[in-house]
Write a protein that holds these residues in place. Structure first.
Motif: not given
Length: 278
Positions: A113-122
């Motif tokens: 899970w990538s939490a607080a992923c913003s605009t998706g780069q992570e």
């Protein structure tokens, strides 16, 4: 919010907006970032024909359905969406290595899970790394979930479209050509990459947590903006959905120390945290 000595006090309207942000997200807008209020909200004032922050706050206070939506837009505009591809790339490499260790001898598909992923780069960076690990080592692709509180950021993340400036931040030419297509002024993540990600909206403080348990959770550079009380809530909630033996990845300047007893440093993976033994 603590103001540094000699700093001008916030206006009444700005103070109301700072309070709104903290109530909705747990984020504190410290004095060093207070300038963002005007710069972030000026476009909204122009679009709605409002002359000042005072008029904006008064409109929100009216309390109708449109005003509730306006409050959400104000909060969204103030959220920090700074991100880039392969940010702290050694950390992401360690995530993949840890996942490979977890997957060894297991019949279960891992969940990340990538939490607080913003605009998706992570999450896209992770999807690239795992796809390359599959091609290179036969690693079974994990389930990749990504969430953010921002409706606007998630909309962009789901499209997988980035400007030339954004695509060059952290991406090698080889990966740009391998994983993205050029669409007029955009670089768009290929469907084979984009469709591996499951996006949803999530307020880490108050929304129900994603169902099930996760093997690895990334929540990087979020705690920095939260009040101490909010940090504890978020960390305890994350600990509750980590599988035994799972790992939490925080930003370089973040720690669980002093904020929760539910997580402790991992002995095996430096800079990562595992659930505390009960």
């Amino acid at each position: 919010m603590t103001m540094p000595q000699g700093a001008p006090p916030l206006s009444h309207a700005a103070s109301k907006i700072v309070t709104l942000l903290e109530q909705r997200t747990g984020q504190q807008l410290d004095a060093g970032r207070a300038w963002r209020i005007d710069s972030a909200l000026q476009p909204m004032l122009r679009e709605r024909g409002l002359a000042s922050l005072d008029e904006l706050v008064a409109r929100i206070a009216e309390g109708g359905r449109c005003e509730k939506g306006l409050a959400e837009l104000v909060v969204d505009a103030l959220l920090n969406q700074e991100t880039s591809f392969f940010r702290d790339s050694s950390v992401l490499d360690q995530v993949v290595a840890a996942a490979a260790d977890m997957a060894a001898g297991s019949q279960r598909r891992l969940r990340i899970w990538s939490a607080a992923c913003s605009t998706g780069q992570e999450p896209l960076s992770l999807a690239m790394l795992f796809a390359e690990a599959q091609e290179r080592d036969g690693l079974v692709l994990p389930e990749l979930r990504a969430t953010d509180i921002s409706t606007r950021a998630l909309l962009r993340a789901r499209t997988g479209r980035y400007t030339q400036f954004e695509i060059q931040r952290g991406l090698s030419i080889r990966r740009m050509m391998r994983w993205f297509d050029v669409q007029e002024e955009w670089w768009e993540a290929k469907p084979e990459l984009r469709f591996r990600l499951l996006y949803s909206q999530q307020n880490l403080l108050s929304d129900p947590m994603p169902a099930g348990k996760f093997d690895i959770i990334l929540c990087r550079n979020v705690l920095l903006y939260l009040s101490p009380a909010a940090r504890r809530v978020v960390l305890d909630r994350i600990a509750g959905v980590l599988r035994p033996g799972g790992l939490l990845v925080l930003g370089a300047g973040e720690t669980v120390s002093g904020h929760t007893e539910a997580l402790v440093p991992s002995e095996r993976y430096r800079g990562m945290y595992r659930p505390a033994a009960h």
